[in-house]
Scaffold this active site. Structure first.
Site, mmCIF file in Angstrom:
data_model
loop_
_atom_site.group_PDB
_atom_site.id
_atom_site.type_symbol
_atom_site.label_atom_id
_atom_site.label_comp_id
_atom_site.label_asym_id
_atom_site.label_seq_id
_atom_site.Cartn_x
_atom_site.Cartn_y
_atom_site.Cartn_z
ATOM 1 N N TYR A 45 0.836 -1.201 0.000
ATOM 2 C CA TYR A 45 0.000 0.000 0.000
ATOM 3 C C TYR A 45 0.876 1.258 0.000
ATOM 4 O O TYR A 45 0.600 2.219 -0.717
ATOM 5 C CB TYR A 45 -0.922 -0.024 1.219
ATOM 6 N N GLU A 46 1.946 1.239 0.799
ATOM 7 C CA GLU A 46 2.874 2.372 0.824
ATOM 8 C C GLU A 46 3.572 2.516 -0.526
ATOM 9 O O GLU A 46 3.763 3.637 -1.024
ATOM 10 C CB GLU A 46 3.922 2.173 1.919
ATOM 11 N N ILE A 94 -0.348 -3.175 -15.446
ATOM 12 C CA ILE A 94 -1.611 -2.439 -15.484
ATOM 13 C C ILE A 94 -1.562 -1.360 -14.422
ATOM 14 O O ILE A 94 -1.218 -1.619 -13.269
ATOM 15 C CB ILE A 94 -2.804 -3.387 -15.275
ATOM 16 N N LYS A 127 -7.756 -9.611 -9.002
ATOM 17 C CA LYS A 127 -6.317 -9.450 -9.240
ATOM 18 C C LYS A 127 -5.581 -10.511 -8.420
ATOM 19 O O LYS A 127 -5.373 -10.358 -7.224
ATOM 20 C CB LYS A 127 -5.870 -8.039 -8.846
#
Length: 704
Positions: A45-46, A94, A127
């Protein structure tokens, strides 16, 4: 009132931040794509937030855009252990962005096309968190498989892919003559659970998560190892094709399914924003119930003709978007704060939690890192806290729910003594960590050092992982590394004429062991009684002496006896031996003091001398040096190299007689600057040192 920065000042600040972001992202890309198992020093996330920040800055300040930026490069470089494979059609990543942003961009393009009749429907798919690969078929036969790599060039994993049952080896006759099927190799959660149990049973440390397990299994140089692992495959795209086989993404996936490929059952064809939002929320809610790990949703335009018209950047298609789930958070009770002791004596606070389910995994503890973290966030026993799995891997204690704090709670006081051995704890200036001063007299440090001694980059003894080290340690069989080489003597069945201590049964009679597994362990230990000097030095677990430092020491001292003798003499700080030690490039006074302190402990000398009775430590042999025009030169590499890894570049430079240093100084002869070189380049410019690009360096070393 303070004046606002000038435009030039602003640009300087932005340029520094862009450089900082590029270096941080590139560094974590290398860790993620070039390691087995993959890893990062920051959470996913970071990483995504940093990547977005870099994209935004490059968009706002186009003068700083560069083809070498991580925003323009896909994935990572190719491992040196695999044959390189060029992708005939690039394997683009992507872009992480909301599907609404993608749709807005697509509508703008459609508007420019002046075709109002175009309808937009979307294929949404989970995903999958695995390893991307491309499988090439020619005349319906599987001929090659490759990892994504950097998107242009990957690793040849053909032999390994043949062992994955969910990948067809022959396609039906209605498939194109040439087609590359792309998808994700993964390990299911249930298979991972069984695999973890097997690893624990044989005393090996299992991978942290299914993604690491899949990546590590697929990228094995020994195909029999891959064949023994329960790998699966989901198909979701294609690369080069000799002729079209579908008009839409949806129809193409159904065709792939008909050819024998596994296609995720949770893929949906959606027509409205409401359906897109509902699907995202549904999958976020259901993800913990699935038997495979997902970390978001991928959206693609369904119409293949529209995909072609919308096009792509050099990094990512414009017709697709990946939207990741935010970290899952839960409230739970901080039942206790305990202190764990590492092999160097580091005292780490650990949060003992009321067990809570996060993404299908029960979390019962999490690190609190150090005293400063505990005090800054004011964690207290019996607090209600928020815990999350950032990057869906490592549990993190995020914050305290202050409004739920019990009256009368008191701040946590960090202990002044080791909780295991009672020795005094100290915290050095400018250090964040408290350390136990007990050394090898501390049982916790002894156990962790034993684990380090047999770790992969040290002795790497098959069958003697962390679990078995703990088993033998708790039985009283291991107190120091030398005891490892006495295990066979103590635990093998006695011969008729032997008298052996009766307190230990033969290992083959222990629960979970048999004659074969016991003999395999003893054989594995025997094969490791010959070891290179640098691996032996690293195995000793001296604080601040990692693998690179161990190689530097081996290179300088050549033999174990010479190194040991010199380090004993270096105890006198004014001695020639100590002065030589601190003068070695890459050592310095801090590392030198740790080494000297290690040799100052009588127990450590006893262990070293005892090990010599069981081991043959090979003298360090320098590789044959090729005479060249860089022989004797001191060179420094800085920035990201494109043609080879930093490690490979260093080996090559040394082969041609150069000495590779880590820092730029007045003694430096040449600096080789890759992309995003940082402060070393600036220092070289200030000192007037010769600076070469990677291509110029290649030309120099290849000159006759």
């Amino acid at each position: 009132m303070q004046n606002s920065p000038t435009t030039e000042q602003t640009k300087n600040i932005v340029a520094e931040r862009i450089q900082e972001l590029r270096q941080l992202i590139a560094h974590n890309n290398r860790l993620y794509y070039e390691n087995i198992p993959p890893r990062r020093e920051i959470h996913d996330y970071e990483y995504d937030e940093l990547f977005k920040e870099l994209q935004e800055l490059e968009s706002r300040f186009p003068e700083f855009q560069s083809a070498d930026s991580p925003t323009q490069i896909v994935g990572g470089s190719v491992s040196e252990g695999f044959k390189k494979v060029q992708h005939s059609v690039p394997m683009l990543s992507i872009e992480n962005k909301p599907v609404t942003k993608m749709l807005s961009e697509v509508r703008s393009i459609i508007k420019e096309l002046k075709d109002d009749a175009i309808s937009i429907d979307i294929v949404a798919e989970p995903k999958i968190d695995g390893l991307s690969c491309s499988i090439r078929y020619e005349k319906h036969q599987l001929v090659r498989a490759a990892t994504r790599g950097d998107g242009l060039e990957g690793e040849d994993i053909t032999v390994n892919v043949h062992s994955i049952s969910e990948i067809p080896k022959i396609l039906p006759l209605d498939a194109p003559e040439v087609i590359e099927i792309r998808g994700e190799v993964y390990m299911s959660n249930s298979d991972f659970k069984q695999y973890t149990a097997q690893q624990n049973k044989i005393g090996e440390k299992p991978p942290e998560n299914p993604r690491n397990a899949a990546a590590g299994s697929l990228r094995q140089l020994d195909p029999s190892v891959t064949a023994s692992r329960p790998l699966r495959f989901f198909a979701y795209a294609w690369g080069e094709i000799s002729n079209s086989f579908a008009k839409s993404q949806w129809d193409a996936l159904q065709t792939l399914r008909g050819w024998g490929f596994k296609v995720c059952d949770d893929i949906r064809l959606l027509y409205s924003s409401d359906e897109l939002n509902s699907y995202f929320e549904e999958m976020q809610e259901r993800r913990s119930e699935l038997d495979f790990t997902i970390d978001g949703i991928v959206y693609k335009l369904n119409s293949l003709s529209l995909q072609e018209r919308v096009g792509q950047t050099n990094r990512a298609p414009r017709w697709a978007a990946a939207q990741k789930f935010p970290p899952e958070k839960r409230e739970t009770l901080l039942q206790n704060i305990t202190i764990s002791v590492g092999r160097s004596g580091a005292l780490t606070p650990v949060a003992e939690l009321l067990p809570v389910r996060l993404l299908g995994t029960t979390v019962s503890n999490a690190t609190l890192h150090n005293q400063d973290e505990v005090e800054c966030k004011d964690f207290r026993i019996d607090d209600t806290i928020v815990v999350q799995r950032a990057g869906d891997v490592i549990p993190q204690v995020v914050s305290v729910v202050i409004e739920k704090r019990l009256s009368g709670s008191i701040p946590f006081v960090f202990p002044s003594a080791c909780p295991v051995c009672g020795s005094k704890a100290v915290r050095e200036p400018r250090e964040a960590v408290w350390k136990c001063t007990g050394g090898l007299t501390c049982p916790a440090q002894s156990l962790e050092r034993l684990k380090h001694f047999v770790s992969r980059d040290a002795f790497n003894i098959d069958g003697l992982g962390e679990k078995n080290i703990e088993l033998f340690y708790n039985k009283g069989l291991l107190a120091s590394p030398v005891d490892i080489f006495r295990l066979e003597e103590i635990l093998s069945p006695p011969l008729l004429w032997q008298q052996k201590p009766s307190e230990f049964k033969p290992l083959q009679e222990w629960d979970g062991w048999g004659e074969l597994s016991a003999n395999n362990l003893f054989r594995a230990i025997r094969t490791k009684q010959k070891i290179t000097l640098y691996r032996f030095i690293y195995a000793l677990g001296i604080p601040k002496v990692g693998e690179v430092t161990a190689k530097i020491l081996a290179d300088n001292y050549v033999s174990l006896d010479n190194w040991q003798s010199s380090m004993l003499k270096a105890a006198e700080r004014e001695s020639e031996c100590y002065q030589h030690l601190i003068s070695i490039d890459g050592i310095g006074s801090v590392v030198a003091d740790e080494i000297v302190s290690f040799f100052a402990e009588a127990h450590n000398i006893q262990v070293l001398d005892s090990l010599k009775n069981y081991l043959s430590v090979e003298d360090f042999t320098k590789p044959a040096i090729i005479s060249s025009n860089i022989s004797g030169k001191i060179v420094v590499f800085t920035g990201e190299l494109e043609k080879r890894s930093r490690k490979a570049a260093k080996i090559e430079a040394e082969k041609f007689g150069a000495k590779v240093a880590t820092d730029v100084s007045r003694k430096t002869d040449i600096v080789i600057a890759g992309t995003d070189p940082g402060s070393k380049l600036r220092k070289a410019q200030e000192l007037g040192i010769k600076i070469l690009s990677e291509d110029e360096w290649e030309h120099l070393i290849n000159e006759k």
